[in-house]
Design a protein around this motif. Sequence first.
Motif, short mmCIF file in Angstrom:
data_model
loop_
_atom_site.label_atom_id
_atom_site.label_comp_id
_atom_site.label_asym_id
_atom_site.label_seq_id
_atom_site.Cartn_x
_atom_site.Cartn_y
_atom_site.Cartn_z
N LYS A 120 1.00 -1.54 0.02
CA LYS A 120 -0.42 -0.29 0.39
C LYS A 120 0.60 1.26 -0.28
O LYS A 120 1.68 1.26 0.60
CB LYS A 120 -1.05 -0.19 1.47
N THR A 129 -12.65 7.26 5.37
CA THR A 129 -12.88 5.75 6.25
C THR A 129 -13.32 5.40 7.26
O THR A 129 -14.29 4.16 8.09
CB THR A 129 -11.57 5.42 6.36
N ASP A 131 -11.21 5.83 9.93
CA ASP A 131 -10.26 4.40 10.86
C ASP A 131 -8.81 5.77 10.84
O ASP A 131 -7.50 5.24 10.20
CB ASP A 131 -10.11 3.67 9.78
N GLU A 133 -6.55 4.42 13.10
CA GLU A 133 -6.44 3.94 13.38
C GLU A 133 -5.73 3.44 12.45
O GLU A 133 -4.07 3.83 12.57
CB GLU A 133 -6.78 2.83 14.43
N GLU A 134 -5.37 2.86 11.57
CA GLU A 134 -4.84 2.69 10.23
C GLU A 134 -4.24 4.05 9.56
O GLU A 134 -2.81 3.64 8.97
CB GLU A 134 -6.16 2.16 8.98
N THR A 135 -4.85 4.83 10.26
CA THR A 135 -4.07 6.44 9.20
C THR A 135 -2.37 6.27 10.52
O THR A 135 -1.52 6.39 9.79
CB THR A 135 -4.98 7.21 9.58
N ASP A 137 -0.35 3.96 11.75
CA ASP A 137 -0.42 2.77 12.16
C ASP A 137 0.43 3.48 10.80
O ASP A 137 2.17 3.04 11.01
CB ASP A 137 -1.23 1.54 11.55
N LEU A 138 -0.22 3.69 9.33
CA LEU A 138 0.49 3.99 8.33
C LEU A 138 1.56 5.10 8.08
O LEU A 138 2.67 5.32 7.85
CB LEU A 138 -0.74 3.94 7.23
#
Length: 157
Positions: A120, A129, A131, A133-135, A137-138
């Motif tokens: 990704k 989204t 999200d 938490e995903e942001t 993490d990335l």
Amino acid sequence: MIKVLFVCLGNICRSPMAEAMFRDLVKKEGLEAKFEIDSAATGDWHIGKPPHKGTLSILDKYRISSDGLLGRQITSGDIESFDYIIGMDESNISNILAVSGGQGAEKTFRLLDFREDLAKKDVPDPYYTGDFEETYDLLSKGLASLLEHIKKQHNLG
């Protein structure tokens, strides 16, 4: 002074989160005196506004300061003055290059391009989204690699 600008669509989710996280990372490395770190939007919807509540919540969760974060729009002057212009996705990169008339392409990067191990390459917008938490993490992965890249480029320990 190494000047780093993080850019996303509205400057209320991804780029202010990246700015705050990168400031924290640089401070932990004892390099804050060597950096100027900022963030901006490609659009003008949120100028002068604080980050999204989801961004503030995730920064608070990880005890990262959000002091001084206010939305602003990227300018052609930013293209000239910053050493690294870091977009969150391919659309951001296109918009940055449109603002600059193609100038500064050599110092404009997508954050996750610094991570060869990740398939990704775009950081999804949590405004859509939900999200955060995903942001986070990335961004954590990309920012660590960006700092290592800059340290090598500028011979910083």
